[in-house]
Write a protein that holds these residues in place. Structure first.
Motif, PDB file in Angstrom:
ATOM      1  N   ILE A 260       0.774  -1.471   0.082  1.00  0.00           N
ATOM      2  CA  ILE A 260       0.206   0.089  -0.499  1.00  0.00           C
ATOM      3  C   ILE A 260       1.244   1.026  -0.052  1.00  0.00           C
ATOM      4  CG2 ILE A 260      -1.711   1.593   1.340  1.00  0.00           C
ATOM      5  CD1 ILE A 260      -3.069  -1.438   2.226  1.00  0.00           C
ATOM      6  N   ALA A 261       1.557   1.360   1.131  1.00  0.00           N
ATOM      7  CA  ALA A 261       2.744   2.668   0.990  1.00  0.00           C
ATOM      8  C   ALA A 261       3.503   2.594  -0.614  1.00  0.00           C
ATOM      9  CB  ALA A 261       4.075   2.317   2.160  1.00  0.00           C
ATOM     10  N   GLU A 262       3.541   1.447  -1.150  1.00  0.00           N
ATOM     11  CA  GLU A 262       4.724   1.821  -2.428  1.00  0.00           C
ATOM     12  C   GLU A 262       3.273   2.300  -3.480  1.00  0.00           C
ATOM     13  OE1 GLU A 262       7.176   1.321  -5.882  1.00  0.00           O
ATOM     14  OE2 GLU A 262       7.940   1.688  -3.615  1.00  0.00           O
ATOM     15  N   ARG A 263       2.707   1.724  -3.304  1.00  0.00           N
ATOM     16  CA  ARG A 263       0.736   2.326  -4.703  1.00  0.00           C
ATOM     17  C   ARG A 263       0.824   4.256  -4.330  1.00  0.00           C
ATOM     18  NH1 ARG A 263      -1.760  -0.362  -7.651  1.00  0.00           N
ATOM     19  NH2 ARG A 263      -3.023  -0.036  -8.661  1.00  0.00           N
ATOM     20  N   TYR A 264       0.925   4.271  -2.772  1.00  0.00           N
ATOM     21  CA  TYR A 264       0.831   5.425  -2.641  1.00  0.00           C
ATOM     22  C   TYR A 264       2.191   6.405  -2.979  1.00  0.00           C
ATOM     23  CZ  TYR A 264      -3.032   5.612   0.588  1.00  0.00           C
ATOM     24  OH  TYR A 264      -4.239   5.125   1.096  1.00  0.00           O
ATOM     25  N   ARG A 265       3.310   5.701  -2.982  1.00  0.00           N
ATOM     26  CA  ARG A 265       4.509   6.470  -3.214  1.00  0.00           C
ATOM     27  C   ARG A 265       4.085   6.552  -5.263  1.00  0.00           C
ATOM     28  NH1 ARG A 265       8.431   5.931  -6.711  1.00  0.00           N
ATOM     29  NH2 ARG A 265       8.485   3.938  -6.445  1.00  0.00           N
ATOM     30  N   VAL A 266       4.041   5.699  -5.632  1.00  0.00           N
ATOM     31  CA  VAL A 266       4.006   5.492  -7.182  1.00  0.00           C
ATOM     32  C   VAL A 266       2.720   7.284  -7.736  1.00  0.00           C
ATOM     33  CG1 VAL A 266       2.985   4.697  -9.473  1.00  0.00           C
ATOM     34  CG2 VAL A 266       4.415   3.630  -7.433  1.00  0.00           C
ATOM     35  N   GLY A 273       5.817  19.151  -3.705  1.00  0.00           N
ATOM     36  CA  GLY A 273       6.019  19.795  -2.500  1.00  0.00           C
ATOM     37  C   GLY A 273       5.465  18.070  -1.868  1.00  0.00           C
ATOM     38  N   PHE A 274       5.144  17.147  -2.098  1.00  0.00           N
ATOM     39  CA  PHE A 274       4.952  15.446  -2.201  1.00  0.00           C
ATOM     40  C   PHE A 274       5.967  14.510  -1.572  1.00  0.00           C
ATOM     41  CE2 PHE A 274       1.114  17.601  -2.158  1.00  0.00           C
ATOM     42  CZ  PHE A 274      -0.744  16.948  -1.928  1.00  0.00           C
ATOM     43  N   ARG A 275       6.019  14.558  -0.800  1.00  0.00           N
ATOM     44  CA  ARG A 275       7.338  13.740  -0.021  1.00  0.00           C
ATOM     45  C   ARG A 275       7.074  12.410   0.785  1.00  0.00           C
ATOM     46  NH1 ARG A 275      11.908  14.505   4.222  1.00  0.00           N
ATOM     47  NH2 ARG A 275      11.067  16.675   4.121  1.00  0.00           N
ATOM     48  N   MET A 276       6.881  11.060   0.550  1.00  0.00           N
ATOM     49  CA  MET A 276       6.411   9.992   1.760  1.00  0.00           C
ATOM     50  C   MET A 276       7.838   9.603   2.641  1.00  0.00           C
ATOM     51  SD  MET A 276       4.214   7.961   0.470  1.00  0.00           S
ATOM     52  CE  MET A 276       5.072   6.503   0.593  1.00  0.00           C
ATOM     53  N   THR A 277       7.776   9.305   4.199  1.00  0.00           N
ATOM     54  CA  THR A 277       8.779   9.172   4.789  1.00  0.00           C
ATOM     55  C   THR A 277       9.259   8.069   4.094  1.00  0.00           C
ATOM     56  OG1 THR A 277       6.741   9.810   7.019  1.00  0.00           O
ATOM     57  CG2 THR A 277       8.770   8.652   7.299  1.00  0.00           C
ATOM     58  N   SER A 278      11.054   8.281   4.615  1.00  0.00           N
ATOM     59  CA  SER A 278      11.733   7.400   3.937  1.00  0.00           C
ATOM     60  C   SER A 278      11.979   5.764   5.252  1.00  0.00           C
ATOM     61  CB  SER A 278      12.650   7.946   3.148  1.00  0.00           C
ATOM     62  OG  SER A 278      13.433   8.205   4.253  1.00  0.00           O
ATOM     63  N   GLU A 279      12.983   5.237   4.608  1.00  0.00           N
ATOM     64  CA  GLU A 279      13.529   4.123   5.867  1.00  0.00           C
ATOM     65  C   GLU A 279      14.910   3.949   5.175  1.00  0.00           C
ATOM     66  OE1 GLU A 279      12.376  -0.690   4.631  1.00  0.00           O
ATOM     67  OE2 GLU A 279      10.390   1.513   5.127  1.00  0.00           O
ATOM     68  N   ASP A 280      15.792   3.294   6.541  1.00  0.00           N
ATOM     69  CA  ASP A 280      16.494   3.224   6.004  1.00  0.00           C
ATOM     70  C   ASP A 280      17.084   2.219   4.801  1.00  0.00           C
ATOM     71  OD1 ASP A 280      17.578   5.630   7.551  1.00  0.00           O
ATOM     72  OD2 ASP A 280      18.526   3.494   9.585  1.00  0.00           O
ATOM     73  N   ARG A 293       4.315  14.237   3.998  1.00  0.00           N
ATOM     74  CA  ARG A 293       4.816  15.270   4.128  1.00  0.00           C
ATOM     75  C   ARG A 293       4.513  16.470   3.528  1.00  0.00           C
ATOM     76  NH1 ARG A 293       9.980  15.136   7.800  1.00  0.00           N
ATOM     77  NH2 ARG A 293       9.639  12.903   6.656  1.00  0.00           N
ATOM     78  N   ILE A 294       3.615  17.443   3.025  1.00  0.00           N
ATOM     79  CA  ILE A 294       3.611  18.050   2.816  1.00  0.00           C
ATOM     80  C   ILE A 294       4.541  19.644   2.702  1.00  0.00           C
ATOM     81  CG2 ILE A 294       1.573  19.190   0.959  1.00  0.00           C
ATOM     82  CD1 ILE A 294      -0.343  17.057   2.049  1.00  0.00           C
ATOM     83  N   ASP A 295       4.616  20.196   1.438  1.00  0.00           N
ATOM     84  CA  ASP A 295       5.817  21.260   1.916  1.00  0.00           C
ATOM     85  C   ASP A 295       4.518  22.298   0.942  1.00  0.00           C
ATOM     86  OD1 ASP A 295       6.873  23.894   1.117  1.00  0.00           O
ATOM     87  OD2 ASP A 295       9.000  22.606   0.881  1.00  0.00           O
ATOM     88  N   PRO A 296       4.112  23.012   1.690  1.00  0.00           N
ATOM     89  CA  PRO A 296       2.493  23.981   1.014  1.00  0.00           C
ATOM     90  C   PRO A 296       3.076  25.119  -0.057  1.00  0.00           C
ATOM     91  CG  PRO A 296       3.479  24.355   3.565  1.00  0.00           C
ATOM     92  CD  PRO A 296       3.703  23.572   3.198  1.00  0.00           C
ATOM     93  N   ASP A 297       4.199  25.549   0.266  1.00  0.00           N
ATOM     94  CA  ASP A 297       5.065  26.462  -1.065  1.00  0.00           C
ATOM     95  C   ASP A 297       5.250  26.092  -2.321  1.00  0.00           C
ATOM     96  OD1 ASP A 297       5.210  28.464   0.982  1.00  0.00           O
ATOM     97  OD2 ASP A 297       7.119  27.984   1.478  1.00  0.00           O
ATOM     98  N   ALA A 298       5.459  24.397  -1.586  1.00  0.00           N
ATOM     99  CA  ALA A 298       6.261  23.909  -3.392  1.00  0.00           C
ATOM    100  C   ALA A 298       4.784  22.964  -3.953  1.00  0.00           C
ATOM    101  CB  ALA A 298       6.734  22.936  -3.069  1.00  0.00           C
ATOM    102  N   ALA A 299       3.988  22.843  -2.819  1.00  0.00           N
ATOM    103  CA  ALA A 299       2.764  21.835  -3.804  1.00  0.00           C
ATOM    104  C   ALA A 299       1.707  23.175  -3.788  1.00  0.00           C
ATOM    105  CB  ALA A 299       2.443  20.782  -2.641  1.00  0.00           C
TER     106      ALA A 299
END
Length: 378
Positions: A260-266, A273-280, A293-299
């Motif tokens: 599900i997380a991967e489908r959201y990423r795609v 301005g949209f960024r998924m939380t990453s993992e090591d 996380r959503i950067d309002p200036d970019a998004a």
């Protein structure tokens, strides 16, 4: 509000009811019994942590961890600021003095570099008795780095793995390596016992003591004899029966949530301005909740624009945990860090992540978000 798509609803595997019926048929209804034993054994096998006590909640498990660690009035306990209140309140039960730590940017886990830097500057007499780490939204803290800090500075490490069961860091399951590990099986977790939790440790004497304290600290006598006070914290045999069934499908639940997380990423990667939380690279988060996380200036939209658009579409979402150092309850507590957790709270959103979600439902969530962005930007 009634939502058509929930944030993280329970997902039964099909065998749970038969195990509950078996508990009923055996008349093991009270908070002991063979299902409790089986659930504890299954958790020990899964996590690689030798000893487990099944309890009524993750908060109860954390409370017992603090008590077993000897935390008392005035003791220093350091915790992540970005966490749920249940991961902090037990420190207050024991009269401890919380200090909150900021997050690292990429995954909002507690910043271990910040922790080590802060510990170097603290006199030995003022160092924390306990440091808690929280495996936020299913991401897993580096166990080697954390245990090294514990050994160097002499504190007990409590791993709040309430959100991360089934997650690993390298080959190490979440919570393994800590002096105490806490798990939660609340109704919204990746697997559930309705309500429930567990305390785990490689120290068998500590877990035996936890079982004693969790059943009102009753002495082995024919009457009720008490030399100290305890709690009514033991998990019921019926709830444990659900947990035994849920453990059988945990691997499937983790795989589903990662998909599900991967489908959201795609589905969202083309939005500015949209960024998924990453993992090591060596981490395999269970992705309990997919967070963005959503950067309002970019998004061109902010977190609340998106959350309210989803709400209007009858889709449940939620802001990230509000940092504890921003909560009125902890206004006088020390905070170490800058503004990483505050910014994550202001810009972050948890998306629906239930393991029974269909591809069409995930795509629908993405569609609603994209439509909102296009309407605002256009």
């Amino acid at each position: 509000m009634n939502f058509d798509i929930l944030l993280s609803p329970p997902h039964m595997g099909g065998e749970e009811f038969g195990k509950i019926k078996a508990a009923f048929d055996s008349n093991w209804i009270a908070p002991t019994g063979p299902m409790v034993d089986a659930f504890e054994a299954g958790l020990a096998e899964l996590t690689g942590i030798s000893h487990v006590a099944a309890l009524s909640s993750g908060t109860a498990a954390l409370h017992l961890a603090f008590r077993l660690a000897g935390v008392g009035p005035g003791d220093h306990v350091w915790l992540p600021s970005m966490t749920f209140i249940g991961g902090v309140a037990p420190a207050l039960y024991q009269g401890a003095r919380p200090t909150f730590l900021d997050s690292r940017e990429r995954d909002m886990l507690v910043d271990l570099d910040l922790l080590n830097e802060a510990l170097r500057g603290v006199p030995a007499a003022e160092r924390p008795k306990v440091v808690v780490t929280t495996d936020l939204y299913g991401h897993v803290v580096d166990p080697v780095a954390m245990r090294a800090a514990a050994d160097e500075y002499g504190f007990l490490w409590v791993s709040d793995a309430a959100e991360s069961i089934g997650g690993t860091y390298g080959a190490v399951h979440a919570g393994k390596g800590a002096h105490f590990a806490v798990f939660s099986f609340n109704g919204n977790k990746i697997i559930t016992t309705s309500g429930g939790g567990a305390l785990a440790s490689d120290d068998g004497e500590m877990i035996a003591r936890a079982r004693y304290l969790s059943t009102q600290a009753r002495e082995p006598a024919p009457h009720y004899e008490h030399t100290t006070y305890g709690y009514n914290y033991r998990l019921s045999n019926l709830c444990a029966a659900v947990g035994v069934g849920q453990l059988e499908v945990l691997a499937d639940r983790v795989a589903a949530r990662r998909q599900i997380a991967e489908r959201y990423r795609v589905g969202l990667e083309t939005l500015s301005g949209f960024r998924m939380t990453s993992e090591d690279e060596v981490m395999r988060a269970n992705r309990w909740l997919t967070t963005i996380r959503i950067d309002p200036d970019a998004a061109g939209v902010d977190r609340e624009d998106v959350r309210l658009a989803l709400e209007r579409a009858r889709i449940e979402s939620r802001p990230l945990w509000k940092p504890m150092h921003m909560q009125p309850l902890f206004g006088e507590c020390r905070f170490i860090g800058s503004n990483v957790a505050e910014t994550a709270f202001a810009t972050g959103l948890c998306l629906p992540s239930g393991s029974a979600m269909t591809d069409e439902q995930v795509d629908h969530v993405c569609h609603v978000i994209r439509d909102r962005v296009e309407a605002r930007v256009g």
